[in-house]
Design a protein around this motif. Structure first.
Motif, PDB file in Angstrom:
ATOM      1  N   ASP A 202      35.311  39.971  28.370  1.00 52.76           N
ATOM      2  CA  ASP A 202      34.333  38.936  28.058  1.00 52.76           C
ATOM      3  C   ASP A 202      33.692  39.192  26.698  1.00 52.76           C
ATOM      4  O   ASP A 202      33.861  40.248  26.091  1.00 52.76           O
ATOM      5  CB  ASP A 202      33.247  38.874  29.143  1.00 52.76           C
ATOM      6  CG  ASP A 202      32.536  40.205  29.299  1.00 52.76           C
ATOM      7  OD1 ASP A 202      31.572  40.453  28.562  1.00 52.76           O
ATOM      8  OD2 ASP A 202      32.979  41.013  30.153  1.00 52.76           O
ATOM      9  N   SER A 203      32.947  38.245  26.203  1.00 59.95           N
ATOM     10  CA  SER A 203      32.400  38.301  24.843  1.00 59.95           C
ATOM     11  C   SER A 203      31.419  39.445  24.643  1.00 59.95           C
ATOM     12  O   SER A 203      31.275  39.962  23.533  1.00 59.95           O
ATOM     13  CB  SER A 203      31.710  36.975  24.495  1.00 59.95           C
ATOM     14  OG  SER A 203      30.674  36.697  25.430  1.00 59.95           O
ATOM     15  N   ILE A 204      30.743  39.887  25.707  1.00 59.48           N
ATOM     16  CA  ILE A 204      29.758  40.964  25.587  1.00 59.48           C
ATOM     17  C   ILE A 204      30.456  42.319  25.445  1.00 59.48           C
ATOM     18  O   ILE A 204      30.100  43.141  24.598  1.00 59.48           O
ATOM     19  CB  ILE A 204      28.812  40.976  26.805  1.00 59.48           C
ATOM     20  CG1 ILE A 204      27.975  39.696  26.849  1.00 59.48           C
ATOM     21  CG2 ILE A 204      27.905  42.203  26.775  1.00 59.48           C
ATOM     22  CD1 ILE A 204      27.110  39.561  28.086  1.00 59.48           C
ATOM     23  N   ASN A 205      31.454  42.548  26.278  1.00 60.34           N
ATOM     24  CA  ASN A 205      32.084  43.869  26.341  1.00 60.34           C
ATOM     25  C   ASN A 205      33.288  44.041  25.412  1.00 60.34           C
ATOM     26  O   ASN A 205      33.629  45.165  25.057  1.00 60.34           O
ATOM     27  CB  ASN A 205      32.537  44.151  27.778  1.00 60.34           C
ATOM     28  CG  ASN A 205      31.373  44.329  28.735  1.00 60.34           C
ATOM     29  OD1 ASN A 205      30.547  45.208  28.558  1.00 60.34           O
ATOM     30  ND2 ASN A 205      31.289  43.470  29.744  1.00 60.34           N
ATOM     31  N   ARG A 206      33.939  42.941  25.030  1.00 59.58           N
ATOM     32  CA  ARG A 206      35.184  43.039  24.271  1.00 59.58           C
ATOM     33  C   ARG A 206      35.048  43.833  22.975  1.00 59.58           C
ATOM     34  O   ARG A 206      35.855  44.744  22.715  1.00 59.58           O
ATOM     35  CB  ARG A 206      35.745  41.650  23.981  1.00 59.58           C
ATOM     36  CG  ARG A 206      37.160  41.687  23.376  1.00 59.58           C
ATOM     37  CD  ARG A 206      37.628  40.312  22.925  1.00 59.58           C
ATOM     38  NE  ARG A 206      37.574  39.352  24.009  1.00 59.58           N
ATOM     39  CZ  ARG A 206      36.757  38.290  24.019  1.00 59.58           C
ATOM     40  NH1 ARG A 206      35.930  38.073  23.003  1.00 59.58           N
ATOM     41  NH2 ARG A 206      36.781  37.447  25.019  1.00 59.58           N
ATOM     42  N   PRO A 207      34.060  43.531  22.104  1.00 65.30           N
ATOM     43  CA  PRO A 207      33.969  44.289  20.844  1.00 65.30           C
ATOM     44  C   PRO A 207      33.654  45.764  21.049  1.00 65.30           C
ATOM     45  O   PRO A 207      34.110  46.615  20.282  1.00 65.30           O
ATOM     46  CB  PRO A 207      32.848  43.579  20.075  1.00 65.30           C
ATOM     47  CG  PRO A 207      32.071  42.830  21.103  1.00 65.30           C
ATOM     48  CD  PRO A 207      33.057  42.460  22.156  1.00 65.30           C
ATOM     49  N   VAL A 208      32.872  46.080  22.087  1.00 65.45           N
ATOM     50  CA  VAL A 208      32.556  47.489  22.376  1.00 65.45           C
ATOM     51  C   VAL A 208      33.809  48.211  22.842  1.00 65.45           C
ATOM     52  O   VAL A 208      34.091  49.337  22.407  1.00 65.45           O
ATOM     53  CB  VAL A 208      31.444  47.603  23.443  1.00 65.45           C
ATOM     54  CG1 VAL A 208      31.076  49.068  23.672  1.00 65.45           C
ATOM     55  CG2 VAL A 208      30.215  46.811  23.030  1.00 65.45           C
ATOM     56  N   TYR A 209      34.591  47.546  23.709  1.00 66.52           N
ATOM     57  CA  TYR A 209      35.816  48.186  24.180  1.00 66.52           C
ATOM     58  C   TYR A 209      36.795  48.388  23.029  1.00 66.52           C
ATOM     59  O   TYR A 209      37.473  49.418  22.952  1.00 66.52           O
ATOM     60  CB  TYR A 209      36.483  47.368  25.297  1.00 66.52           C
ATOM     61  CG  TYR A 209      37.684  48.100  25.840  1.00 66.52           C
ATOM     62  CD1 TYR A 209      37.519  49.208  26.663  1.00 66.52           C
ATOM     63  CD2 TYR A 209      38.984  47.737  25.464  1.00 66.52           C
ATOM     64  CE1 TYR A 209      38.606  49.934  27.126  1.00 66.52           C
ATOM     65  CE2 TYR A 209      40.076  48.458  25.917  1.00 66.52           C
ATOM     66  CZ  TYR A 209      39.886  49.547  26.747  1.00 66.52           C
ATOM     67  OH  TYR A 209      40.970  50.271  27.170  1.00 66.52           O
TER      68      TYR A 209
END
Length: 386
Positions: free
Chosen positions: A49-56
């Protein structure tokens, strides 16, 4: 003659800095396993999802599989330094090292089955038993053999997996085990201590099947050999005279490693790309980080600024165990029971915050004592008294 522990004046600061740095990355990755059923899901969809994708993406490229190799290389380097000290003093090394590794194995077993299933100490101890018989080799030979034994089979396996993906793409497709995910969430998030213990055993068994455990040893041992080779060639002590070599090595390792680490994002998110990303790209990035830190440490000001990180590395065993204790207390039901309840960003920020506290704790502890509590216990059990 019996070996005696080294004092702080005999330590090589760059090793402690690198070891402390590796603890940070290991904690960021381990934190994911503390708060989610990491073994059983497809991470690209789980964190898509948009919240977790960049962190992952950041963790996947710059952290995942790039810090445990540093820890393994530093473990090998430490064992090699102890071997060289024993040679200088004409002391018996094999019996001492075997006793020390047996104690580490015991600590690892306690850690794996009573605290957290993702323990690495058992693997290090078993690989260490093999490494002590290889330390008679020269530093150059250890480096050459370490690189060959690690990268040749991993590259061949990558090629086989890519070939399999072309023949039948379903053989390298990620899948999620819904039943195992539900079991993990139920047991860790709301189960009794017995339920959590049972899940911990299941997770350890899943990750450490006989074939899986052997493959982990095959991956860890050559990394330890590389670290031992670096120590025996005195590169840590000669870093100031090897700035050009370190600069070129850091550039090559990081450039090639990051290119491979990003491959699932410009290729396909399947097991072939992920295996290559982790087992080929990960150690290359690790070597890039290590050589870059050695280069940075050649500057007197940098060495002074990184003292707190060095002290964290001096207490590596204590801090590693504390990370597991704190992480499981936060997320397991015998603590705050937040398993499966946080985003990847929140978990990462928790890890960073705890690590900052560990740096402060290490500074304060070593201002009063010579060693961390776990290190002191390990030393007491390892060294014979005169």
């Amino acid at each position: 003659m019996s070996l005696q522990p080294i004092d702080s004046t005999q330590r090589i600061q760059s090793l402690d800095v690198i070891r402390g740095f590796s603890l940070l990355g290991i904690f960021i990755v381990n934190m994911i396993a503390f708060h989610s059923p990491m073994y059983y899901y497809d991470p690209y969809s789980w964190w898509g999802d948009s919240i977790n994708r960049p962190v992952y993406w950041w963790i996947d490229v710059f952290v995942q599989a790039s810090f445990y190799p540093i820890f393994a290389m530093m473990f090998g380097a430490g064992l090699a330094i102890q071997y060289m000290r024993a040679e200088e003093k004409k002391a018996h090394f094999t019996s001492f090292a075997s006793r020390r590794l047996a104690i580490l194995l015991g600590i690892g077993l306690i850690h794996a089955f009573l605290i957290w299933s993702g323990d690495i100490l058992i693997t290090y101890a078993v690989a260490g038993f093999i490494l002590i018989w290889m330390l008679k080799l020269s530093g150059k030979m250890l480096l050459i053999l370490g690189f060959i034994i690690y990268f040749l089979p991993q590259s061949l396996l990558s090629g086989i997996m890519f070939f399999a993906s072309m023949v039948d793409p379903t053989t390298v497709t990620y899948f999620s085990s819904v039943q195992d995910i539900e079991s993990s969430v139920a047991n860790y998030g709301s189960g009794s201590f017995a339920d959590i213990f049972g899940q911990r055993v299941d997770d350890w068994t899943y990750a450490n099947s006989p074939a899986g455990f052997i493959s982990i040893i095959i991956a860890i041992l050559p990394l330890m050999m590389i670290g031992a080779g670096v120590a025996k060639t005195k590169l840590f002590e000669k870093a100031s005279d090897k700035k050009l070599l370190l600069s070129l090595s850091a550039l090559i390792f990081l450039g090639l490693g990051i290119a491979i680490k990003t491959s699932p994002y410009w290729g396909e998110k399947n097991l072939a790309f992920v295996f290559t990303q982790d087992y080929v790209g990960g150690p290359l990035v690790a070597m890039g980080y290590m050589t870059l830190l050695l280069l940075i440490m050649t500057a007197p000001l940098s060495a002074k600024l990184l003292q707190p990180l060095a002290k964290t590395g001096r207490m590596a065993l204590t801090n590693y165990l504390l990370q597991s204790i704190i992480g499981t207390i936060i997320f397991y039901n015998y603590g705050f029971g937040l398993y499966g309840e946080v985003t990847l960003m929140t978990g990462t920020l928790i890890a960073l915050g705890i690590f900052v506290m560990q740096v402060i704790f290490s500074e304060l502890w070593l201002s009063k004592f010579k060693q961390g509590p776990a290190e002191r216990l390990w030393r007491k059990l390892s060294y014979s008294k005169k």
